[in-house]
Write a protein that holds these residues in place. Structure first.
Motif, PDB file in Angstrom:
ATOM      1  N   CYS A 675       1.204  -1.176  -0.315  1.00 60.17           N
ATOM      2  CA  CYS A 675      -0.171   0.350  -0.096  1.00 60.17           C
ATOM      3  C   CYS A 675       0.873   0.956  -0.568  1.00 60.17           C
ATOM      4  N   LYS A 676       0.589   2.308  -0.737  1.00 63.17           N
ATOM      5  CA  LYS A 676       1.107   3.907  -0.578  1.00 63.17           C
ATOM      6  C   LYS A 676       0.370   4.567   0.529  1.00 63.17           C
ATOM      7  N   SER A 677       1.720   5.568   1.022  1.00 64.53           N
ATOM      8  CA  SER A 677       1.575   5.840   2.447  1.00 64.53           C
ATOM      9  C   SER A 677       0.320   6.593   2.329  1.00 64.53           C
ATOM     10  N   ARG A 678      -0.095   6.749   3.712  1.00 59.48           N
ATOM     11  CA  ARG A 678      -1.519   7.519   4.190  1.00 59.48           C
ATOM     12  C   ARG A 678      -1.122   9.096   4.083  1.00 59.48           C
ATOM     13  N   LYS A 679      -2.224  10.068   3.214  1.00 61.72           N
ATOM     14  CA  LYS A 679      -2.318  11.146   3.391  1.00 61.72           C
ATOM     15  C   LYS A 679      -3.288  11.469   4.923  1.00 61.72           C
ATOM     16  N   ILE A 680      -2.334  12.648   5.087  1.00 61.20           N
ATOM     17  CA  ILE A 680      -3.188  13.381   6.170  1.00 61.20           C
ATOM     18  C   ILE A 680      -3.102  15.062   6.065  1.00 61.20           C
ATOM     19  N   LYS A 681      -4.444  15.369   6.718  1.00 58.96           N
ATOM     20  CA  LYS A 681      -4.860  16.853   6.217  1.00 58.96           C
ATOM     21  C   LYS A 681      -4.656  17.414   7.848  1.00 58.96           C
ATOM     22  N   LEU A 682      -4.454  17.929   8.417  1.00 61.79           N
ATOM     23  CA  LEU A 682      -4.032  18.517   9.808  1.00 61.79           C
ATOM     24  C   LEU A 682      -4.785  20.023   9.719  1.00 61.79           C
ATOM     25  N   LYS A 683      -4.472  20.174  11.254  1.00 57.60           N
ATOM     26  CA  LYS A 683      -6.154  21.503  11.086  1.00 57.60           C
ATOM     27  C   LYS A 683      -5.400  22.316  12.372  1.00 57.60           C
ATOM     28  N   ILE A 712       2.111   9.899   5.343  1.00 58.08           N
ATOM     29  CA  ILE A 712       2.664   9.366   7.227  1.00 58.08           C
ATOM     30  C   ILE A 712       3.022   7.276   6.061  1.00 58.08           C
ATOM     31  N   GLU A 713       4.148   7.478   5.933  1.00 55.29           N
ATOM     32  CA  GLU A 713       4.772   5.901   5.614  1.00 55.29           C
ATOM     33  C   GLU A 713       3.739   4.930   6.738  1.00 55.29           C
ATOM     34  N   ASN A 714       3.771   3.952   5.857  1.00 53.91           N
ATOM     35  CA  ASN A 714       3.285   3.004   6.598  1.00 53.91           C
ATOM     36  C   ASN A 714       4.069   2.119   7.587  1.00 53.91           C
ATOM     37  N   PRO A 715       3.936   1.908   8.990  1.00 53.33           N
ATOM     38  CA  PRO A 715       5.112   1.326   9.904  1.00 53.33           C
ATOM     39  C   PRO A 715       5.323  -0.098   9.864  1.00 53.33           C
ATOM     40  N   TRP A 716       6.115  -0.406   9.981  1.00 56.77           N
ATOM     41  CA  TRP A 716       6.389  -2.087   9.699  1.00 56.77           C
ATOM     42  C   TRP A 716       5.885  -2.573  10.981  1.00 56.77           C
ATOM     43  N   GLY A 717       4.932  -3.490  10.648  1.00 55.84           N
ATOM     44  CA  GLY A 717       4.261  -4.461  11.787  1.00 55.84           C
ATOM     45  C   GLY A 717       3.278  -3.113  12.058  1.00 55.84           C
ATOM     46  N   ASP A 718       2.513  -4.473  13.195  1.00 51.72           N
ATOM     47  CA  ASP A 718       1.409  -4.054  13.178  1.00 51.72           C
ATOM     48  C   ASP A 718       1.250  -2.650  14.707  1.00 51.72           C
ATOM     49  N   PHE A 719      -0.040  -2.335  14.610  1.00 51.18           N
ATOM     50  CA  PHE A 719       0.242  -1.217  16.262  1.00 51.18           C
ATOM     51  C   PHE A 719       1.451  -0.457  16.718  1.00 51.18           C
ATOM     52  N   LYS A 720       1.733  -0.143  15.165  1.00 51.61           N
ATOM     53  CA  LYS A 720       3.139   0.754  15.346  1.00 51.61           C
ATOM     54  C   LYS A 720       2.300   2.532  15.024  1.00 51.61           C
ATOM     55  N   GLY A 721       3.098   3.106  16.009  1.00 50.49           N
ATOM     56  CA  GLY A 721       2.616   4.574  16.136  1.00 50.49           C
ATOM     57  C   GLY A 721       3.765   5.208  16.028  1.00 50.49           C
ATOM     58  N   LYS A 722       3.044   6.167  15.729  1.00 51.13           N
ATOM     59  CA  LYS A 722       4.269   7.660  15.402  1.00 51.13           C
ATOM     60  C   LYS A 722       3.725   8.981  16.099  1.00 51.13           C
ATOM     61  N   LEU A 723       4.784  10.260  16.051  1.00 51.14           N
ATOM     62  CA  LEU A 723       4.939  11.270  17.086  1.00 51.14           C
ATOM     63  C   LEU A 723       5.262  12.187  15.748  1.00 51.14           C
ATOM     64  N   LEU A 724       4.426  13.026  15.348  1.00 50.32           N
ATOM     65  CA  LEU A 724       5.104  13.918  14.485  1.00 50.32           C
ATOM     66  C   LEU A 724       4.857  15.825  15.035  1.00 50.32           C
ATOM     67  N   HIS A 725       5.924  16.027  15.354  1.00 51.32           N
ATOM     68  CA  HIS A 725       6.062  17.332  15.952  1.00 51.32           C
ATOM     69  C   HIS A 725       6.914  18.536  15.290  1.00 51.32           C
TER      70      HIS A 725
END
Ligand code: GLA
Length: 730
Positions: A675-683, A712-725
Motif C-alpha cells: 500500500c501507498k503511504s497515508r495522506k493526513i490533512k492537519l488542522k 505518513i509511511e506505513n509503519p512496519w508491523g502491527d500496532f505501530k505508532g508515530k508522533l509528528l512534532h
C-alpha cells in the motif's frame, strides 16, 4: 456578547462569541418560548420564528384550539398534563393527586457573574467572564415558582442552564420530575450522537438518524455509568467533523439521568436533559426549594471540532477547580496491574525504588492495603491499615517513598461496604437495601447509604484519618458497583424517592469536604474504570480514570469518545504490561506510551518485572511526556481520523493556543501489504505560517499542511505508532 432584554418585543438575547440564543415571551399568559439557537445573529427581532402568527395562533386569539397551540409551541421549559403531549420537564403530585403544571413568565434578572448551585457542581466564572439571566416563572394554581437560569461566557460558545423550584404555597408538593433543560428546534435531518459501552469499553460513539418518537440515553444505575453517557449531540444531516451545525447537551451530574430527543408531528425536535424521573420523587414542603443540576448547551457551526473546542475551554477554565488543573501531573506508577492484592511494604518499595531511578514521580498504592482485604470479597468500610502487609505502618511506607524523591498516593472506595466487614457487622442498616429483601451483591459488596448524615460523617472521618496520618498527596477515589435495591433505613416512606439524588449529593459533599481539608491533594476519580467520568466529578477532581482497559488499541476509541467532550488533561491514561490484562494483546511499548501521552500519563505495571528493553525505554518515554505535556494539556485538540470508524488507523493532533507548536499522534492498527503511504490533512495551524517537522527537518507551509496534507509511511508491523512534532518557523 452578554445578555439583553428588549422590553417592547419581550425578547431575551443571549450572545456568546459565535452563537446567539433567543427567548421570547408571548401572549397574555406569558408563555416562555424558544425563538432561536444557532450561529450568531445581529438582530433580536426573531420572535416570528415561534410561528404564533400561524394557526392555531395563541390561546388569547383562539382559545378553542388551545391544545393545538400547547402541543406545537416551542417551549423553553415544557410542562406536564395540560396539552403539550411532548416530553415535559416538570411534573408534580399534589395533595389532591394532580400532576399538571403550567408556567408563565413573571419577572427576570440579568447580572454579571454566575451563581453557585447549592450542593451541586457547576461551571463558574467571574463577573467579567460571564453573565446570567434568571427567568422567574410561576404556576399560580400550585403556588410554585420555577426559576430558569441561563449563563453565557465571554470565551466559549456555551449556554449553561439550570432550574430551581420553590414551593410558595401552603401545601406540600411532590416533584416527580424536574429536568434541567429543554431545546425545541426545527429538525435539520439530525443525527443523534450518544456514547455507550460497558466495563473496559466506555464512551464509544454511536450515530443514529433521529426518527419519529422518542430516542435517547438514560442511566438508572445511580451513577453516570459505563453503559450510557450523560451527553448527547444533535448533528445536522450535512454536518461533518469540521463543518455544519452541531448542538451538544452535557449534564453536570453524576447520577441517574435522562437525555432524550423527540421528533414530533410538525418535524420539530424536542431535546431534553435532566435527572431521570424514574425512581425520583422529591418532597417539597412549603418554602422548600429544589435545585436541579446544570446542563451545558453548546452550539457549533464548525461541526464536531467546534463543539469539542467549546467544551474543552469551558471545562478547563470554568469547571475544574483543582490547583493541578493547569499543572503537569506527577508521573505515577500504580501497583494494581503490577501486584493486584499481593503486595507488602517491601514489594511496594522495590517498585518505587526502581521507578524513581527511571524518572517516575509518584507511587500509588491501590486496592488491598486495609482490613483483611486480600481479595475483593471483604473489608470495604474497614479503612484501617493492614499492618501485616504494610509492615512498619503507612507513615513509614510513605516516608520511605518520599525519601526516594517520590510522592505517595492511595486508593479508597469510600462509598462501599463489604458484607464481610467490621463495619457491616456493626451497622447492617448502613447499606442501601429494600426492607425485607436481601440486597443484591456486585463484586460482593453493598453501597453505603450516603443520604444519611451519620454514614457520611463516619465515612469522611475514616478516610480523613488516613490522609492525616502521612504525607499522602494523591487519592484515587473508586466506586465499583451501581446502586440497586433502592431503600434507605432512615428516610420516611414519602422521601424514599429522594434516595438516588441524595446519594449523589452525599458523594459531592464528601469530596467537597475532603478537598477543603486537603486542598493540595491530587484527586483522581474512578468507577470500575470510567463509569463515573462526567462533568460533575470534574468539579472535584482534575482527572478521572478513563477505563480499566489499558490496551493501547482499545484505548484509541475509548479516548476518542472521551476526548470529544473532555479535555485531554482529564483523561487518566497509563502504560501497562503485555500481554494486556484485559484483552491479551501484545503491542509495542512505544505505542502504549504514545497513546497514554494523550492523557495524564503514568504506569500500571511491575517495573521490576517487565522486559528489560521496555524498562530501559521508560526514561525516554518520560522525557517525551515532559516535552509534550504542556502542549497536550493546554492545546486545542483536533480529531483527524477515527479508528473506530475507519477500522484501520487513528490520528489526532494538539495545537498550542498560539498555534506555534503541534503534535500529531498516528497509530496504525494492522499493517497493510503493498500500500501507498497515508495522506493526513492537519488542522488548527496558521495558514500563513511555516512549520518545521522535527523528525525530518522539512519545512511546510501551514496551508499546505492543512489543505494538501502530508504523507505518513506505513509503519512496519502491527500496532505501530508515530508522533509528528511541528514548530512554527520564527
Ligand atoms: C477498579 C479500578 C481499578 C482498580 C480496582 C481495584 O476496577 O478501576 O483501577 O483500582 O478497582 O479493586
Amino acid at each position: 456578547m452578554g445578555i439583553e432584554f428588549f422590553e417592547k418585543e419581550r425578547i431575551f438575547k443571549l450572545d456568546t462569541p459565535k452563537s446567539s440564543y433567543i427567548i421570547g415571551v408571548v401572549d397574555e399568559e406569558n408563555f416562555v418560548g424558544h425563538v432561536y439557537y444557532g450561529k450568531k445573529c445581529r438582530d433580536y427581532k426573531l420572535g416570528y420564528l415561534m410561528r404564533t402568527d400561524e394557526a392555531p395562533f395563541v390561546p388569547s386569539k383562539n382559545e378553542r384550539d388551545r391544545l393545538s397551540f400547547l402541543d406545537a409551541f416551542p417551549f423553553e421549559y415544557s410542562t406536564h398534563g395540560l396539552g403539550d403531549f411532548r416530553e415535559s420537564c416538570i411534573q408534580v403530585k399534589t395533595s389532591k393527586g394532580q400532576s399538571a403544571v403550567s408556567l408563565s413568565y413573571v419577572e427576570h434578572k440579568i447580572y454579571a457573574g454566575k451563581p453557585a448551585l447549592s450542593g451541586l457542581p457547576a461551571t463558574f466564572g467571574t463577573e467579567q467572564e460571564c453573565s446570567t439571566l434568571e427567568l422567574v416563572c410561576r404556576d399560580n394554581v400550585l403556588d410554585l415558582k420555577v426559576i430558569l437560569y441561563y449563563s453565557v461566557f465571554e470565551d466559549t460558545d456555551v449556554v449553561t442552564r439550570s432550574v430551581k423550584v420553590v414551593n410558595e404555597g401552603k401545601e406540600t408538593i411532590y416533584l416527580t420530575k424536574v429536568l434541567s433543560a429543554c431545546l425545541d428546534m426545527d429538525n435539520q435531518d439530525f443525527e443523534l450522537l450518544t456514547m455507550h459501552g460497558s466495563w473496559a469499553r466506555e464512551r464509544k460513539v454511536q450515530y443514529r438518524k433521529i426518527g419519529y418518537g422518542q430516542q435517547g440515553v438514560t442511566s438508572l444505575r445511580g451513577e453516570s455509568s459505563h453503559q450510557d453517557h450523560p451527553f448527547m449531540a444533535l448533528k445536522a444531516g450535512d454536518a461533518t467533523q469540521e463543518m455544519g451545525d452541531v448542538y451538544g447537551m452535557h449534564f453536570v451530574y453524576s447520577g441517574n439521568f435522562l437525555a432524550q430527543a423527540e421528533l414530533n408531528q410538525f418535524d420539530s425536535v424536542r431535546a431534553v436533559m435532566g435527572i431521570n424521573p424514574k425512581d425520583f420523587c422529591w418532597k417539597l414542603e412549603p418554602q422548600d426549594e429544589f435545585q436541579a443540576p446544570e446542563v451545558v448547551l453548546v452550539y457549533s457551526a464548525q461541526g464536531l471540532d467546534g463543539m469539542t473546542t467549546s467544551l474543552h475551554t469551558l471545562y478547563r477554565k470554568h469547571l475544574i477547580r483543582s490547583e493541578y488543573k493547569d499543572k503537569k501531573r506527577p508521573i505515577l506508577i500504580n501497583n494494581w496491574e503490577a501486584t493486584y492484592f499481593d503486595f507488602n511494604t517491601e514489594k511496594l518499595l522495590q517498585i518505587a525504588k526502581q521507578a524513581s531511578e527511571l524518572g517516575i514521580e509518584m507511587l500509588v498504592m491501590d486496592d488491598g492495603w486495609f482490613g483483611k482485604r486480600n481479595d475483593d470479597n471483604t473489608s470495604l468500610g474497614d479503612w484501617d491499615v493492614n499492618e501485616e502487609k504494610i509492615n512498619g505502618g503507612l507513615k513509614y511506607l510513605v516516608d520511605e517513598v518520599n525519601k526516594l524523591g517520590m510522592k505517595f498516593g492511595i486508593w479508597f472506595e469510600p462509598e462501599m461496604i463489604s458484607p464481610d466487614s467490621e463495619l457491616y457487622k456493626a451497622h447492617p442498616d448502613w447499606a442501601i437495601a429494600v426492607p425485607d429483601r436481601t440486597p443484591g451483591r456486585a463484586r460482593n459488596q453493598f453501597v453505603l447509604d450516603l443520604s444519611r448524615k451519620d454514614v457520611r460523617e463516619h465515612t469522611y472521618e475514616s478516610i480523613a484519618k488516613i490522609l492525616r496520618s502521612a504525607n499522602i498527596e494523591y487519592v484515587k477515589w473508586d466506586m465499583n458497583r451501581p446502586l440497586s435495591d433502592i431503600g434507605s433505613a432512615e428516610l420516611p416512606a414519602d422521601r424514599q424517592g429522594e434516595l438516588f439524588h441524595r446519594y449523589v449529593l452525599g458523594v459531592y459533599e464528601l469530596q467537597e469536604r475532603m478537598m477543603t481539608e486537603f486542598p493540595h491533594l491530587l484527586l483522581e476519580n474512578c468507577s470500575g474504570g470510567g463509569a463515573r467520568f462526567d462533568p460533575g466529578m470534574l468539579y472535584y477532581s482534575p482527572q478521572i480514570w478513563c477505563s480499566d482497559d489499558t490496551d493501547a488499541i482499545e484505548r484509541l476509541s475509548i479516548q476518542e469518545g472521551t476526548a470529544m467532550i473532555y479535555p485531554l488533561s482529564t483523561m487518566g491514561a497509563h502504560v501497562s504490561d503485555c500481554p494486556n490484562h484485559t484483552v491479551g494483546r501484545i503491542t509495542p511499548f512505544e505505542t502504549r506510551g504514545y497513546v497514554a501521552l494523550a492523557g495524564t500519563f503514568g504506569y500500571e505495571l511491575d517495573v521490576t518485572k517487565i522486559p528489560e528493553e521496555d524498562r530501559n525505554s521508560i526514561p525516554e518515554q518520560i522525557q517525551m511526556y515532559h516535552k509534550y505535556n504542556d502542549l497536550v494539556r493546554e492545546g486545542n485538540y483536533y480529531r483527524i481520523a477515527s479508528y473506530a470508524q475507519n477500522h484501520e488507523y487513528d490520528c489526532y493532533m494538539v495545537v498550542s493556543q498560539e498555534q506555534t507548536e503541534a503534535l500529531v499522534t498516528f497509530v496504525q492498527v494492522l499493517n497493510r501489504p503493498n500500500c501507498k503511504s497515508r495522506k493526513i490533512k492537519l488542522k488548527g495551524l496558521k495558514s500563513e505560517a511555516n512549520y518545521v517537522l522535527e523528525e525530518t527537518g522539512a519545512l511546510y507551509a501551514g496551508d499546505t499542511l492543512m489543505n494538501a496534507g502530508i504523507l505518513i509511511e506505513n509503519p512496519w508491523g502491527d500496532f505501530k505508532g508515530k508522533l509528528l512534532h511541528l514548530t512554527m518557523q520564527k
